[in-house]
Design a protein around this motif. Structure first.
Motif, mmCIF file in Angstrom:
data_model
loop_
_atom_site.group_PDB
_atom_site.id
_atom_site.type_symbol
_atom_site.label_atom_id
_atom_site.label_comp_id
_atom_site.label_asym_id
_atom_site.label_seq_id
_atom_site.Cartn_x
_atom_site.Cartn_y
_atom_site.Cartn_z
ATOM 1 N N GLY A 190 0.814 -1.208 0.000
ATOM 2 C CA GLY A 190 0.000 0.000 0.000
ATOM 3 C C GLY A 190 0.851 1.263 0.000
ATOM 4 N N ARG A 191 1.935 1.252 0.783
ATOM 5 C CA ARG A 191 2.815 2.423 0.799
ATOM 6 C C ARG A 191 3.496 2.623 -0.549
ATOM 7 N NH1 ARG A 191 5.873 1.579 6.655
ATOM 8 N NH2 ARG A 191 3.993 1.730 7.964
ATOM 9 N N VAL A 192 3.965 1.531 -1.156
ATOM 10 C CA VAL A 192 4.614 1.645 -2.464
ATOM 11 C C VAL A 192 3.649 2.194 -3.504
ATOM 12 C CG1 VAL A 192 5.632 0.305 -4.351
ATOM 13 C CG2 VAL A 192 6.342 -0.131 -1.994
ATOM 14 N N ASN A 193 2.406 1.706 -3.500
ATOM 15 C CA ASN A 193 1.416 2.197 -4.467
ATOM 16 C C ASN A 193 1.112 3.681 -4.247
ATOM 17 O OD1 ASN A 193 1.221 -0.320 -5.675
ATOM 18 N ND2 ASN A 193 -0.490 -0.965 -4.384
ATOM 19 N N PHE A 194 1.021 4.084 -2.989
ATOM 20 C CA PHE A 194 0.700 5.484 -2.695
ATOM 21 C C PHE A 194 1.808 6.415 -3.191
ATOM 22 C CE2 PHE A 194 1.267 9.059 0.259
ATOM 23 C CZ PHE A 194 0.083 9.738 0.030
ATOM 24 N N TRP A 195 3.064 6.103 -2.827
ATOM 25 C CA TRP A 195 4.153 6.987 -3.234
ATOM 26 C C TRP A 195 4.421 6.912 -4.737
ATOM 27 C CZ3 TRP A 195 5.272 10.832 -0.396
ATOM 28 C CH2 TRP A 195 5.175 10.750 0.990
ATOM 29 N N SER A 196 4.120 5.784 -5.348
ATOM 30 C CA SER A 196 4.235 5.711 -6.809
ATOM 31 C C SER A 196 3.233 6.633 -7.474
ATOM 32 C CB SER A 196 4.026 4.267 -7.266
ATOM 33 O OG SER A 196 5.013 3.413 -6.736
ATOM 34 N N ALA A 197 2.007 6.651 -6.935
ATOM 35 C CA ALA A 197 0.998 7.552 -7.479
ATOM 36 C C ALA A 197 1.392 9.014 -7.273
ATOM 37 C CB ALA A 197 -0.357 7.259 -6.830
ATOM 38 N N VAL A 198 1.972 9.330 -6.110
ATOM 39 C CA VAL A 198 2.425 10.706 -5.856
ATOM 40 C C VAL A 198 3.524 11.101 -6.840
ATOM 41 C CG1 VAL A 198 3.572 12.205 -4.188
ATOM 42 C CG2 VAL A 198 1.735 10.690 -3.436
ATOM 43 N N ASN A 199 4.501 10.207 -7.039
ATOM 44 C CA ASN A 199 5.587 10.505 -7.982
ATOM 45 C C ASN A 199 5.064 10.662 -9.406
ATOM 46 O OD1 ASN A 199 7.538 10.419 -5.983
ATOM 47 N ND2 ASN A 199 7.910 8.233 -6.244
ATOM 48 N N LEU A 200 4.111 9.836 -9.793
ATOM 49 C CA LEU A 200 3.533 9.955 -11.126
ATOM 50 C C LEU A 200 2.826 11.294 -11.299
ATOM 51 C CD1 LEU A 200 2.897 8.684 -13.861
ATOM 52 C CD2 LEU A 200 0.879 7.620 -12.805
ATOM 53 N N GLY A 201 2.083 11.715 -10.269
ATOM 54 C CA GLY A 201 1.411 13.006 -10.339
ATOM 55 C C GLY A 201 2.392 14.162 -10.446
ATOM 56 N N VAL A 202 3.496 14.086 -9.682
ATOM 57 C CA VAL A 202 4.513 15.135 -9.759
ATOM 58 C C VAL A 202 5.136 15.185 -11.143
ATOM 59 C CG1 VAL A 202 6.753 15.868 -8.854
ATOM 60 C CG2 VAL A 202 4.975 15.094 -7.286
ATOM 61 N N LEU A 203 5.415 14.019 -11.730
ATOM 62 C CA LEU A 203 6.001 13.985 -13.070
ATOM 63 C C LEU A 203 5.060 14.600 -14.107
ATOM 64 C CD1 LEU A 203 7.662 10.436 -13.114
ATOM 65 C CD2 LEU A 203 8.805 12.652 -13.038
ATOM 66 N N VAL A 204 3.779 14.307 -13.991
ATOM 67 C CA VAL A 204 2.815 14.863 -14.945
ATOM 68 C C VAL A 204 2.750 16.386 -14.809
ATOM 69 C CG1 VAL A 204 0.372 14.938 -15.561
ATOM 70 C CG2 VAL A 204 1.476 12.745 -15.095
ATOM 71 N N VAL A 205 2.717 16.885 -13.568
ATOM 72 C CA VAL A 205 2.663 18.335 -13.348
ATOM 73 C C VAL A 205 3.925 19.007 -13.881
ATOM 74 C CG1 VAL A 205 2.599 20.123 -11.584
ATOM 75 C CG2 VAL A 205 1.105 18.136 -11.385
ATOM 76 N N VAL A 206 5.083 18.430 -13.612
ATOM 77 C CA VAL A 206 6.340 19.003 -14.102
ATOM 78 C C VAL A 206 6.373 18.995 -15.627
ATOM 79 C CG1 VAL A 206 8.846 18.638 -14.184
ATOM 80 C CG2 VAL A 206 7.622 18.460 -12.009
ATOM 81 N N ALA A 207 5.882 17.929 -16.248
ATOM 82 C CA ALA A 207 5.865 17.869 -17.717
ATOM 83 C C ALA A 207 5.004 18.982 -18.297
ATOM 84 C CB ALA A 207 5.368 16.499 -18.169
ATOM 85 N N PHE A 208 3.814 19.205 -17.732
ATOM 86 C CA PHE A 208 2.950 20.275 -18.208
ATOM 87 C C PHE A 208 3.609 21.642 -18.013
ATOM 88 C CE2 PHE A 208 -0.566 17.176 -18.096
ATOM 89 C CZ PHE A 208 -1.149 17.463 -19.320
ATOM 90 N N LEU A 209 4.267 21.844 -16.870
ATOM 91 C CA LEU A 209 4.942 23.112 -16.630
ATOM 92 C C LEU A 209 6.070 23.345 -17.631
ATOM 93 C CD1 LEU A 209 5.114 23.204 -12.723
ATOM 94 C CD2 LEU A 209 3.679 24.603 -14.216
ATOM 95 N N GLN A 210 6.821 22.323 -17.940
ATOM 96 C CA GLN A 210 7.898 22.470 -18.903
ATOM 97 C C GLN A 210 7.367 22.808 -20.302
ATOM 98 O OE1 GLN A 210 10.112 18.837 -18.645
ATOM 99 N NE2 GLN A 210 11.317 19.511 -16.872
ATOM 100 N N VAL A 211 6.295 22.122 -20.700
ATOM 101 C CA VAL A 211 5.694 22.408 -22.007
ATOM 102 C C VAL A 211 5.188 23.845 -22.059
ATOM 103 C CG1 VAL A 211 3.801 21.825 -23.564
ATOM 104 C CG2 VAL A 211 5.154 20.016 -22.487
ATOM 105 N N TYR A 212 4.566 24.267 -20.971
ATOM 106 C CA TYR A 212 4.026 25.638 -20.924
ATOM 107 C C TYR A 212 5.155 26.663 -20.983
ATOM 108 C CZ TYR A 212 1.797 29.829 -19.122
ATOM 109 O OH TYR A 212 1.355 31.118 -18.956
ATOM 110 N N MET A 213 6.235 26.426 -20.253
ATOM 111 C CA MET A 213 7.336 27.397 -20.248
ATOM 112 C C MET A 213 8.041 27.438 -21.603
ATOM 113 S SD MET A 213 8.946 26.721 -16.457
ATOM 114 C CE MET A 213 10.192 27.987 -16.701
ATOM 115 N N LEU A 214 8.251 26.278 -22.232
ATOM 116 C CA LEU A 214 8.868 26.280 -23.561
ATOM 117 C C LEU A 214 7.990 26.971 -24.594
ATOM 118 C CD1 LEU A 214 10.384 22.681 -23.676
ATOM 119 C CD2 LEU A 214 11.624 24.846 -23.508
ATOM 120 N N LYS A 215 6.712 26.759 -24.496
ATOM 121 C CA LYS A 215 5.793 27.401 -25.434
ATOM 122 C C LYS A 215 5.790 28.908 -25.240
ATOM 123 C CE LYS A 215 1.006 27.241 -27.002
ATOM 124 N NZ LYS A 215 -0.338 26.643 -26.798
ATOM 125 N N SER A 216 5.886 29.346 -23.978
ATOM 126 C CA SER A 216 5.879 30.793 -23.718
ATOM 127 C C SER A 216 7.157 31.473 -24.212
ATOM 128 C CB SER A 216 5.697 31.047 -22.222
ATOM 129 O OG SER A 216 6.789 30.521 -21.489
#
Length: 226
Positions: A190-216
């Motif tokens: 359960g702990r591994v699944n929880f932190w994996s989901a947190v890391n996945l969410g952080v990666l998705v947010v960072v990817a969107f931020l990078q795309v937005y900054m490059l586009k700007s």
């Protein structure tokens, strides 16, 4: 030969008129129990035991955060025999026992959130009397006339009984270990699944931020006048 064996069997089965020694009281049956102890709670159990016997108390925390608990054992007269704090397991032998009700308490009051899954087992052994089998010796013929000694038969039966009881105890202990390991693995999963989901969410947010900054960076914000 067959008639001789039949006569010996009748001697063993037919009640004799002489006085007989009273048999010692049989010990209570062995018991095992698994229960859920909520956070901030203390539960006690009472078990009667005969006098001059043997009692073995074993407990193990097989579920819950920390896998620890407080344990205490009191005699029928109110004497504190065992007191342990923040332990995950323990084995205690009381010999000779005192006739009456023993008190076993499990305390989880130090925990305010986590409940504990506790397994405990009680094993009893009756006192060994030196006069056991005197009646057998009275009705039995001399040893040189018997093909097999009665004492040998009794010793074999007692050995088999002891080994079977030990096998049952070991099986119950192995089941408790298996349950604790399974609960620990499920908690880790359960702990591994929880932190994996947190890391996945952080990666998705960072990817969107990078795309937005490059586009700007490539956007032309100058106003064109005609």
């Amino acid at each position: 030969m067959a008639a001789a064996w039949l006569w010996r069997l009748l001697l063993l089965l037919v009640p004799w008129g002489g006085s007989r020694a009273a048999l010692p009281p049989a010990p209570p049956p062995d018991a095992e129990f698994t229960f859920l102890l909520p956070a901030g709670r203390r539960d006690c159990f009472y078990q009667s035991a005969p006098g001059n016997g043997s009692m073995e108390a074993e407990y193990q925390v097989i579920g819950g955060a920390g896998l620890d608990i407080d344990f205490s054992l009191e005699s029928p007269s109110g004497v504190l025999l065992v007191s342990e704090y923040r332990r995950s397991d323990g084995v205690h032998t009381i010999e000779p026992t005192e006739a009456g009700d023993y008190k076993l308490c499990f305390d989880n009051s130090f925990s305010t959130i986590s409940e504990k899954l506790v397994f405990f087992e009680l094993i009893f052994d009756s006192p060994q009397e030196d006069e056991d089998g005197d009646n057998w010796a009275e009705v039995a013929e001399p040893e040189e006339m018997l093909d097999m000694k009665i004492e040998d038969i009794k010793e074999s039966i007692e050995t088999m009984k002891t080994r079977l009881e030990r096998s049952i105890q070991m099986q119950a202990l192995l089941r408790a270990f298996e349950a604790r390991d399974r609960n620990l693995q499920e908690s880790n999963l359960g702990r591994v699944n929880f932190w994996s989901a947190v890391n996945l969410g952080v990666l998705v947010v960072v990817a969107f931020l990078q795309v937005y900054m490059l586009k700007s960076l490539f956007e032309d914000k100058r106003q064109v006048r005609t």
